[in-house]
Design an enzyme around this catalytic site. Structure first.
Site, PDB file in Angstrom:
ATOM      1  N   TYR A 270      -5.894  11.947   0.496  1.00  0.00           N
ATOM      2  CA  TYR A 270      -6.682  10.886   0.632  1.00  0.00           C
ATOM      3  C   TYR A 270      -7.827  11.119  -0.550  1.00  0.00           C
ATOM      4  CZ  TYR A 270      -9.588   7.082   2.014  1.00  0.00           C
ATOM      5  OH  TYR A 270     -10.459   5.827   1.930  1.00  0.00           O
TER       6      TYR A 270
ATOM      7  N   ASN B  11       0.768  -1.003  -0.124  1.00  0.00           N
ATOM      8  CA  ASN B  11       0.124  -0.152  -0.016  1.00  0.00           C
ATOM      9  C   ASN B  11       1.030   1.325   0.258  1.00  0.00           C
ATOM     10  OD1 ASN B  11       0.410  -0.728   2.979  1.00  0.00           O
ATOM     11  ND2 ASN B  11      -0.806   0.644   3.487  1.00  0.00           N
TER      12      ASN B  11
ATOM     13  N   GLU C 192      -2.930  -4.723  -3.298  1.00  0.00           N
ATOM     14  CA  GLU C 192      -3.420  -5.578  -4.302  1.00  0.00           C
ATOM     15  C   GLU C 192      -3.284  -5.002  -5.473  1.00  0.00           C
ATOM     16  OE1 GLU C 192      -4.771  -5.112  -1.070  1.00  0.00           O
ATOM     17  OE2 GLU C 192      -6.315  -6.044  -0.325  1.00  0.00           O
TER      18      GLU C 192
ATOM     19  N   CYS D 142     -10.169  -4.635  -0.392  1.00  0.00           N
ATOM     20  CA  CYS D 142     -11.386  -3.815  -0.366  1.00  0.00           C
ATOM     21  C   CYS D 142     -12.134  -3.946  -1.543  1.00  0.00           C
ATOM     22  CB  CYS D 142     -11.030  -2.200  -0.138  1.00  0.00           C
ATOM     23  SG  CYS D 142     -10.055  -1.747  -1.708  1.00  0.00           S
TER      24      CYS D 142
ATOM     25  N   GLU E  18       0.158   5.114   0.506  1.00  0.00           N
ATOM     26  CA  GLU E  18      -0.969   6.345   0.964  1.00  0.00           C
ATOM     27  C   GLU E  18      -0.359   7.577   0.551  1.00  0.00           C
ATOM     28  OE1 GLU E  18      -2.065   3.928   5.233  1.00  0.00           O
ATOM     29  OE2 GLU E  18      -0.962   5.946   5.301  1.00  0.00           O
ATOM     30  N   ASN E  19      -1.248   8.705   0.578  1.00  0.00           N
ATOM     31  CA  ASN E  19      -0.880   9.931   0.326  1.00  0.00           C
ATOM     32  C   ASN E  19      -1.822  10.843   1.191  1.00  0.00           C
ATOM     33  OD1 ASN E  19      -1.346  12.519  -1.613  1.00  0.00           O
ATOM     34  ND2 ASN E  19       0.184  11.494  -2.539  1.00  0.00           N
TER      35      ASN E  19
ATOM     36  N   CYS F 283      -4.015   0.636  -2.779  1.00  0.00           N
ATOM     37  CA  CYS F 283      -3.902  -0.628  -1.937  1.00  0.00           C
ATOM     38  C   CYS F 283      -2.833  -1.501  -2.504  1.00  0.00           C
ATOM     39  CB  CYS F 283      -5.375  -1.234  -2.129  1.00  0.00           C
ATOM     40  SG  CYS F 283      -6.590  -0.432  -1.323  1.00  0.00           S
TER      41      CYS F 283
ATOM     42  N   CYS G  89     -10.660  -3.294  -4.880  1.00  0.00           N
ATOM     43  CA  CYS G  89      -9.584  -4.507  -5.100  1.00  0.00           C
ATOM     44  C   CYS G  89     -10.342  -5.352  -5.662  1.00  0.00           C
ATOM     45  CB  CYS G  89      -8.644  -4.646  -4.169  1.00  0.00           C
ATOM     46  SG  CYS G  89      -7.521  -3.427  -3.691  1.00  0.00           S
TER      47      CYS G  89
END
Length: 157
Positions: free
Chosen positions: A68, A62, A75, A110, A64-65, A73, A113
């Site tokens: 958001y 994953n 996957e 999720c 992140e930023n 993710c 994904c």
């Protein structure tokens, strides 16, 4: 009106050691991938690994930023990487694991994904086997995204 029923068939292994070697290697690659996660906001590191039809294993984590939901993710990172590097090879299996507060922990794809996995199944005409790390070191094995997302978007409808 007709009532219908969904049945989800899955397998649970008590530990990595119970898994066939190729599947254990895939799960171990996902565990290793948690080390490359960029998760300064959630502190929840997720690793994923895909195994392609020729046996190649690719990892994703994953990312992140602060803006958001601009992150991605693990996957989808692994799946998109596989498609970019090996566009003509089907994904056979995907493993996912979380890492939080110094220990591996439960993780599952999720909805976004799951939809991407569904499209990969449609694209290549094969079911993807998914391995998810569970509490206590157990591993869940599910074959086919329809078990996770039975009413996925399908351009063929």
């Amino acid at each position: 009106m007709e009532n219908k029923e969904l049945v989800i068939v899955y397998t649970e292994y008590d530990s990595l050691q119970e898994m066939p070697q190729a599947d254990r290697q895939l799960m171990e690659a996902a565990m290793e991938a948690t080390k490359t996660a960029y998760a300064p906001y959630s502190h929840f590191h997720v690793g994923a690994a895909v195994r392609l039809a020729d046996g190649t294993i690719l990892r994703g984590s994953n990312q992140e930023n602060i803006a958001y939901p601009s992150g991605l993710c693990a996957e989808r990172t692994a799946l998109f990487s596989s498609s970019a590097q090996y566009p003509n090879l089907a994904v056979e299996a995907l493993a996912v694991v979380g890492f939080h507060e110094g220990a591996f922990t439960e993780a599952s794809p999720c909805g976004a994904c799951r939809q991407v996995m569904s499209e990969y199944e449609l694209r290549f005409g094969n079911e993807i086997t998914l391995f998810c790390y569970l509490a206590g070191g157990r591993i869940r094995r599910i074959t086919g995204v329809k078990s996770l997302l039975p009413f996925a978007f399908d351009a063929n409808l």
